[in-house]
Design an enzyme around this catalytic site. Structure first.
Site, PDB file in Angstrom:
ATOM      1  N   LYS A 198       0.808  -1.223   0.000  1.00  0.00           N
ATOM      2  CA  LYS A 198       0.000   0.000   0.000  1.00  0.00           C
ATOM      3  C   LYS A 198       0.837   1.266   0.000  1.00  0.00           C
ATOM      4  O   LYS A 198       1.822   1.372   0.722  1.00  0.00           O
ATOM      5  CB  LYS A 198      -0.892   0.013   1.247  1.00  0.00           C
ATOM      6  CG  LYS A 198      -1.920  -1.098   1.249  1.00  0.00           C
ATOM      7  CD  LYS A 198      -2.982  -0.834   2.290  1.00  0.00           C
ATOM      8  CE  LYS A 198      -2.649  -1.560   3.574  1.00  0.00           C
ATOM      9  NZ  LYS A 198      -3.380  -1.153   4.729  1.00  0.00           N
ATOM     10  N   GLY A 352       9.379  -6.017   6.768  1.00  0.00           N
ATOM     11  CA  GLY A 352       9.210  -7.423   7.130  1.00  0.00           C
ATOM     12  C   GLY A 352       9.187  -8.354   5.931  1.00  0.00           C
ATOM     13  O   GLY A 352       9.935  -9.331   5.873  1.00  0.00           O
TER      14      GLY A 352
HETATM   15  P1  ADP Z   1       7.212  -4.865   3.667  1.00  0.00           P
HETATM   16  O1  ADP Z   1       6.718  -5.796   4.741  1.00  0.00           O
HETATM   17  O2  ADP Z   1       8.525  -5.299   3.102  1.00  0.00           O
HETATM   18  O3  ADP Z   1       7.209  -3.433   4.108  1.00  0.00           O
HETATM   19  P2  ADP Z   1       4.587  -4.722   2.489  1.00  0.00           P
HETATM   20  O4  ADP Z   1       4.009  -5.331   3.708  1.00  0.00           O
HETATM   21  O5  ADP Z   1       4.309  -3.299   2.215  1.00  0.00           O
HETATM   22  O6  ADP Z   1       6.175  -4.970   2.447  1.00  0.00           O
HETATM   23  O7  ADP Z   1       4.071  -5.513   1.191  1.00  0.00           O
HETATM   24  C1  ADP Z   1       4.254  -6.872   1.002  1.00  0.00           C
HETATM   25  C2  ADP Z   1       3.083  -7.516   0.360  1.00  0.00           C
HETATM   26  O8  ADP Z   1       2.691  -6.818  -0.817  1.00  0.00           O
HETATM   27  C3  ADP Z   1       3.381  -8.937  -0.069  1.00  0.00           C
HETATM   28  O9  ADP Z   1       2.506  -9.810   0.597  1.00  0.00           O
HETATM   29  C4  ADP Z   1       3.160  -8.920  -1.568  1.00  0.00           C
HETATM   30  O10 ADP Z   1       2.574 -10.115  -2.053  1.00  0.00           O
HETATM   31  C5  ADP Z   1       2.220  -7.768  -1.742  1.00  0.00           C
HETATM   32  N1  ADP Z   1       2.230  -7.249  -3.111  1.00  0.00           N
HETATM   33  C6  ADP Z   1       3.259  -6.711  -3.771  1.00  0.00           C
HETATM   34  N2  ADP Z   1       2.924  -6.382  -5.025  1.00  0.00           N
HETATM   35  C7  ADP Z   1       1.628  -6.723  -5.177  1.00  0.00           C
HETATM   36  C8  ADP Z   1       0.685  -6.616  -6.249  1.00  0.00           C
HETATM   37  N3  ADP Z   1       1.044  -6.114  -7.425  1.00  0.00           N
HETATM   38  N4  ADP Z   1      -0.577  -7.068  -6.039  1.00  0.00           N
HETATM   39  C9  ADP Z   1      -0.919  -7.581  -4.848  1.00  0.00           C
HETATM   40  N5  ADP Z   1      -0.090  -7.703  -3.798  1.00  0.00           N
HETATM   41  C10 ADP Z   1       1.174  -7.282  -3.955  1.00  0.00           C
HETATM   42 MG    MG Z   2       4.714  -6.306   5.453  1.00  0.00          MG
END
Ligand code: ADP
Ligand code: MG
Length: 394
Positions: A198, A352
């Site tokens: 997001k 994470g």
């Molecule tokens: P982080 O934990 O590294 O900060 P986030 O929690 O913001 O990362 O996002 C990770 C999630 O976003 C993962 O579960 C991934 O599958 C999802 N994601 C990434 N790109 C897409 C996409 N195009 N459509 C749906 N989900 C996505």
């Molecule tokens: Mg995350």
């Protein structure tokens, strides 16, 4: 802020707040022991100095006592890692008379792991009485739980003023140094790669990093909110409609500051965000109505690789696609590989899911730093002061 090296530890009861909040499988086996291994230098330092070591952590989100969220699995893993010459004991609670007695009987060099702090709701409530109880267990306090430093809880903040001496552990120090350097004194070109679920989770990070970076590469679901804000058709891709004006503002801010904010120019798309979906290459920016973008495409991968290749500093947060499903993992793997290939540059991964991706894909050892704190690393990069860090400075 003092570090553990500046404390006299011998013979003292030393309370170390660690982050043993590790993932467990159905058999309650630790599936990723990174956080335990990362805490080892601090624990070993205290053990070797002849301290009576008390380790405390939370695990998961229990509502009251919950045997499934006992700290037994991480304590067991720690026992294996420390080896047979060190005794690791698990207490059945983290506060109360029983624990007081166990602590009284501790000998120099022994390690006591307290039971899950969050079995008591007073931990998260940062309750003063509970803070004083924890403080009464020890003579010195060390915080090595960077992953929980963005929370003002009893064990990360509340208890600290009630202990005579306090310091940061080695992991805490390392995290603050690597992440802090991104905000102050990062070598340029500085490229940030941001993706994930997001935009709303990452707005403040983008705002705070934009003036500092040379280029910002955007991927993941978040990219589609930006593309839509530019008037590009994104089909069924995940879009945060209420964040469209903000995405436009960030795009404007980037151009005003003369920074490159790159968005995907092609995609791997599908019909649903899961295994069942087929993976179809979309060779242009616009995504057909019936499809959703689930990964960056090959041209974008190459574009981002070129950007990373010229960097002296790279920070990455957020997967480029639905990396949990192999057919949508290529973009995420490409970023990890491009960073791993850099010889001279400082490469830092925070978040994470991003850290999990880098670990699973086997690139962690080739990064300069992979943060053990998801939320904490992001809050730090938002420019916020972390309560767990502030408590050590006061
Ligand atoms: P982080 O934990 O590294 O900060 P986030 O929690 O913001 O990362 O996002 C990770 C999630 O976003 C993962 O579960 C991934 O599958 C999802 N994601 C990434 N790109 C897409 C996409 N195009 N459509 C749906 N989900 C996505
Ligand atoms: Mg995350």
């Amino acid at each position: 802020m003092r570090t553990i090296d500046e404390l006299e530890l011998g013979g003292k009861r030393v309370f170390i707040r660690v982050d043993f909040n590790v993932p467990l499988d159905e058999q309650r086996k630790v599936t990723d022991d990174t956080r335990i291994r990362e805490a080892l230098p601090t624990i070993q330092k205290a053990v070797r100095a002849g301290a009576k070591v008390i380790l405390a952590s939370h695990l998961g989100r229990p509502k009251g006592r919950d045997p499934k969220l006992s700290l037994e699995p991480p304590a067991g893993r720690l026992r294996e890692l420390l080896g047979p010459e060190h005794e690791v004991v698990l207490a059945d609670d983290c506060a109360g008379d029983g624990v007081q007695k166990v602590v009284r009987d501790l000998k120099a060099g022994q390690v006591l792991v307290l039971e899950n702090l969050r079995f008591h709701k007073e931990e998260e409530a940062n309750d003063e009485g509970f803070s004083r109880q924890l403080a009464s267990l020890c003579d010195a306090y060390v915080n090595d739980a960077f992953g929980t430093a963005h929370r003002a809880h009893a064990s990360t903040a509340g208890m600290v003023p009630f202990v005579a001496e306090k310091a940061a552990g080695y992991l805490m120090k390392k995290e603050l140094e690597h992440l802090g350097k991104l905000l102050k004194g990062a070598e340029r070109p500085f490229v940030a790669v941001l993706g994930g679920a997001k935009v709303s989770d990452k707005i403040k990070v983008i705002e705070n990093l934009l003036p500092r970076v040379d280029a910002l590469l955007v991927g993941g679901a978040m990219a589609y909110t930006f593309l839509k804000a530019q008037g590009v058709e994104v089909g069924k891709s995940r879009v945060e409609e209420d964040k469209l004006p903000l995405a436009s503002k960030l795009l404007e801010a980037a151009s005003r500051l003369g920074k490159e904010l790159l968005l995907p120019i092609d995609h791997i798309a599908g019909t649903s965000p899961d295994e069942k979906s087929e993976a179809r290459e979309v060779k242009e920016r616009a995504i057909p109505r019936e499809l959703m973008g689930l990964d960056i495409g090959p041209k974008t991968r190459e574009l981002y690789r070129q950007q990373i290749r010229r960097a002296k500093t790279v920070f990455w947060n957020g997967p480029m696609g639905l990396f949990e499903v192999e057919k949508f993992a290529a973009g995420t793997r490409e970023i990890a590989m491009a960073m791993a290939d850099l010889r001279e540059a400082v490469t830092v991964v925070g978040g994470g899911d991003s850290a999990a991706a880098v670990n699973e894909m086997g690139f962690a050892s080739r990064m300069k730093h992979v943060s053990t704190g998801g939320g904490a690393s992001l809050e730090l990069l938002e420019g916020r002061e972390l309560p767990g860090v502030r408590a050590l400075e006061k």
